[in-house]
Design a protein around this motif. Structure first.
Motif, PDB file in Angstrom:
ATOM      1  N   ILE A 136      37.869  41.174  61.335  1.00  0.00           N
ATOM      2  CA  ILE A 136      38.886  40.460  61.141  1.00  0.00           C
ATOM      3  C   ILE A 136      38.535  38.923  61.334  1.00  0.00           C
ATOM      4  O   ILE A 136      39.299  38.019  60.508  1.00  0.00           O
ATOM      5  N   HIS A 137      37.389  38.752  62.335  1.00  0.00           N
ATOM      6  CA  HIS A 137      37.168  37.188  62.422  1.00  0.00           C
ATOM      7  C   HIS A 137      36.407  36.872  61.151  1.00  0.00           C
ATOM      8  O   HIS A 137      36.603  35.664  60.609  1.00  0.00           O
TER       9      HIS A 137
ATOM     10  N   TYR B 139      48.442  36.160  56.684  1.00  0.00           N
ATOM     11  CA  TYR B 139      47.278  36.328  55.782  1.00  0.00           C
ATOM     12  C   TYR B 139      46.586  37.630  56.219  1.00  0.00           C
ATOM     13  O   TYR B 139      46.160  38.669  55.356  1.00  0.00           O
ATOM     14  N   LEU B 140      46.427  37.774  57.425  1.00  0.00           N
ATOM     15  CA  LEU B 140      45.548  38.922  57.786  1.00  0.00           C
ATOM     16  C   LEU B 140      46.492  40.314  57.735  1.00  0.00           C
ATOM     17  O   LEU B 140      45.559  41.363  57.481  1.00  0.00           O
TER      18      LEU B 140
ATOM     19  N   GLY C 261      45.863  44.034  55.335  1.00  0.00           N
ATOM     20  CA  GLY C 261      45.812  45.312  55.915  1.00  0.00           C
ATOM     21  C   GLY C 261      45.891  45.653  57.375  1.00  0.00           C
ATOM     22  O   GLY C 261      45.745  46.636  57.960  1.00  0.00           O
ATOM     23  N   TYR C 262      45.610  44.607  58.232  1.00  0.00           N
ATOM     24  CA  TYR C 262      45.622  44.534  59.508  1.00  0.00           C
ATOM     25  C   TYR C 262      47.084  44.572  60.217  1.00  0.00           C
ATOM     26  O   TYR C 262      47.770  44.120  59.780  1.00  0.00           O
ATOM     27  N   GLU C 263      46.790  45.199  61.391  1.00  0.00           N
ATOM     28  CA  GLU C 263      47.914  45.331  62.349  1.00  0.00           C
ATOM     29  C   GLU C 263      48.275  44.376  63.209  1.00  0.00           C
ATOM     30  O   GLU C 263      47.102  43.849  63.447  1.00  0.00           O
ATOM     31  N   LYS C 264      49.551  43.996  63.700  1.00  0.00           N
ATOM     32  CA  LYS C 264      49.527  42.986  64.624  1.00  0.00           C
ATOM     33  C   LYS C 264      48.832  43.332  66.050  1.00  0.00           C
ATOM     34  O   LYS C 264      48.402  42.422  66.441  1.00  0.00           O
TER      35      LYS C 264
ATOM     36  N   ASP D 139      50.378  32.396  65.580  1.00  0.00           N
ATOM     37  CA  ASP D 139      48.687  31.936  65.669  1.00  0.00           C
ATOM     38  C   ASP D 139      48.345  31.091  66.738  1.00  0.00           C
ATOM     39  O   ASP D 139      49.196  30.346  67.045  1.00  0.00           O
ATOM     40  N   ARG D 140      47.145  31.707  67.243  1.00  0.00           N
ATOM     41  CA  ARG D 140      46.735  30.904  68.296  1.00  0.00           C
ATOM     42  C   ARG D 140      46.183  29.342  68.074  1.00  0.00           C
ATOM     43  O   ARG D 140      46.397  28.523  68.672  1.00  0.00           O
ATOM     44  N   PHE D 141      45.717  29.227  66.970  1.00  0.00           N
ATOM     45  CA  PHE D 141      45.371  28.158  66.431  1.00  0.00           C
ATOM     46  C   PHE D 141      45.887  27.341  65.548  1.00  0.00           C
ATOM     47  O   PHE D 141      46.376  27.838  64.321  1.00  0.00           O
TER      48      PHE D 141
END
Length: 601
Positions: A116-117, A167-168, A172-175, A195-197
């Motif tokens: 993810i990162h 975008y993430l 295909g990534y989950e919250k 979003d944190r940033f």
């Protein structure tokens, strides 16, 4: 293959050591083996040998050696299991160790969060470079070129509440995973995700292996906080990581590292050519970070900001690093507020010069104490003497105590004898001091060429002077040293005299003048001050004896290395190459044995 021991043996059997090492250095056949220039120390004549039958390597110059895993650990600055994994990947071995369900899930999540990162880093980098934006303009205004921006993977988070999240999710990534990874914030009471940033220049944070594990973001306006880091997650803990270690660990020379505070300080220094540098992650140095530094270096040069907060952080870092037996120095930034400004204003050569003359931490602490007191007031000078004496008292070496006592004495105008009494308290040897004809003299205090310009000879002369002065310490020293430990013929001649007259309470210099001793040596002996030696403490002589022995051993090692190189250079002119190889190996074994003795001291 579930047993990790079997995996390790399989990795070693499949990875031919000469093939692996040839990926890092040039090697040449030497009979059935190989040789090359050692990658772990500078040399012009090959002393690095690879034994293909035993699958080991050995450098007869610096002593490094071991199997293929040891080599990869050393050359890549990796821990054991990370080196095993790297080699397993090279030779196509899949590592599946036995683990419980909880551990398996933890490893899977860690891998997922790292993925993810990586995606987030790509997204931020694309934002920075694909179109005109304030983030790119800011980085360019700070003097960074495109090559550096790309190398550090710098990016930009849009002024949006959900651009990264969208975008993430599209990938295909989950919250739930995005929240646990620290990149997305979940406000539980309103069940909102964002979003944190946002609207920040982004600095990917790598672990020492190069995996993206978090981010630091800098605002481009007056918003607070100025810098925002990822929260602690399964893969990231800011107290246990150092920014830039993944880059610097391959550029550490002489086991020395530069420690800075900020991302930009590190990146700017790196761009200018200072690559053995790491930074803390928005916090004062922690004990965990200190332990991480200890893994790679013996010396740390602190180059924090020059403001009050930077001074405070420097003093804290000194305490942490010295407790770990790391030698600490502090770099003088002159009129600049941080390393980034310094290197851009004065350039690389000037920064390197300041690295070379950086201040020993004891002197730095004394100087910072001076800032708190007025030298115009007698009362303040007395208070400063007492506080500074507590700092000097923590030193283990009598020579260092003597040096910094003289430094303090010169700075505040109080005699070295008074400061020594403050340092040693009731243990201070009054009888010894009163018998010495050494009184406070400003010219003497600032004189220090012997310790600096004639190190080896100075240590030998100091030991000889101690043995002449004290019967008690002489008896201890004679049990531990002999003629072979000294380099100077004058020292050896006097030692023989000391042995013959060891029953005397004190052996005067007049008594040894009849010997065949050079005038220069006798003058040196007369000038040496033993104020830093506690004659009642037998431990006070141990460090001096160790230094004498280490100097002689190193001298012998250097002589054997020269002999080895000469034989190697003349090998072509000798018809009996086997005999030459035997001589080289015999010398190599002597060197190895001496290095073991050196390490044991």
């Amino acid at each position: 293959m579930n047993d990790i021991k079997d995996v390790i043996e399989e990795v070693k059997s499949r990875c031919d050591i000469s093939s692996i090492i040839s990926q890092y250095i040039n090697i040449q056949p030497s009979g059935s083996n190989y040789k090359g220039l050692c990658p772990f120390h500078g040399e012009k004549t090959p002393s690095f040998y690879i034994n293909t039958s035993k699958q080991i390597y050995k450098c007869f110059g610096c002593g490094e050696g071991g199997d293929v895993i040891n080599f990869v650990m050393k050359i890549e600055n990796l821990e054991f299991m990370d080196a095993v994994k790297l080699l397993a990947n090279k030779c196509g071995i899949e590592i599946n160790t036995n683990m419980n369900e909880e551990t398996r899930l933890k490893i899977e999540n860690a891998k997922k969060f790292q993925d993810i990162h990586v995606e987030a880093a790509r997204f931020y980098f694309s934002n920075l470079t694909s179109c005109k934006n304030f983030g790119y303009e800011y980085l360019r205004s700070r003097g960074l070129d495109d090559k550096t921006i790309k190398k550090f993977g710098l990016g930009f988070s849009l002024d949006s509440w959900n651009s990264l999240m969208d975008y993430l999710i599209s990938k295909g990534y989950e919250k739930k995973d995005l929240v646990e990874s620290g990149l997305i914030t979940h406000k539980i009471d309103s069940n909102k995700f964002y979003d944190r940033f946002r609207n920040r220049v982004m600095f990917p944070i790598f672990d020492y292996r190069g995996n993206v594990i978090g981010f630091g973001g800098r605002v481009l306006d007056d918003s607070l906080p100025k810098y925002l880091n990822s929260p602690d997650t399964l893969i990231f803990n800011k107290r246990q990581n150092l920014y830039g270690l993944n880059f610097s660990r391959k550029h550490i020379e002489n086991r020395t590292i530069v420690l800075v505070e900020g991302y930009m300080d590190l990146i700017s220094l790196h761009q200018y050519g200072i690559k053995n540098v790491v930074a803390t992650l928005g916090t004062a140095l922690t004990e965990q970070q200190g332990i991480l530094i200890k893994r790679y270096v013996d010396t740390a040069i602190i180059s924090y900001d020059s403001d009050e907060a930077g001074i405070k952080a420097t003093l804290r870092a000194i305490e942490i690093l010295t407790k770990l037996d790391i030698s600490v120095r502090v770099l003088n930034l002159k009129d600049c507020k941080d390393p980034d400004e310094f290197v851009r204003k004065y350039g690389l050569s000037e920064y390197k010069k300041e690295m070379d003359v950086s201040t020993h931490y004891i002197k730095y602490k004394i100087d910072r104490l001076k800032d708190k007191f007025s030298m115009e007031k007698d009362e303040d000078r007395v208070k400063l003497a007492k506080e500074a004496s507590k700092i000097i008292k923590k030193l283990k070496s009598p020579v260092e105590i003597d040096y910094y006592t003289k430094y303090l004495s010169k700075e505040i105008g109080i005699s070295t004898e008074s400061i020594k009494k403050e340092i040693y308290g009731k243990h201070y040897n009054k009888d010894y001091t009163s018998n010495k004809q050494i009184k406070y003299n400003e010219k003497k205090v600032i004189e220090k060429p012997k310790a600096i310009t004639k190190g080896k000879q100075f240590v030998e002369e100091t030991l000889i002077k101690i043995m002449l002065e004290s019967k008690k310490l002489r008896e201890i020293a004679l049990l531990k040293v002999d003629n072979s430990d000294f380099s100077s013929n004058d020292s050896k001649e006097i030692l023989n005299c000391i042995i013959k007259n060891q029953e005397l309470d004190k052996i005067t210099i007049d008594k040894i003048k009849s010997l065949n001793i050079s005038e220069e040596y006798l003058k040196d002996l007369t000038k040496i001050s033993l104020e830093g030696i506690n004659f009642e403490n037998i431990k006070s002589i141990d460090e001096v004896i160790k230094s004498v022995k280490k100097n002689k051993l190193q001298e012998n090692i250097n002589r054997l290395l020269d002999e080895q190189r000469n034989i190697e250079n003349n090998k072509k002119n000798n018809t009996d190459t086997k005999e030459v190889d035997v001589k080289i190996m015999e010398i190599a074994l002597k060197i190895v044995e001496m290095r073991k003795m050196l390490q044991s001291l």
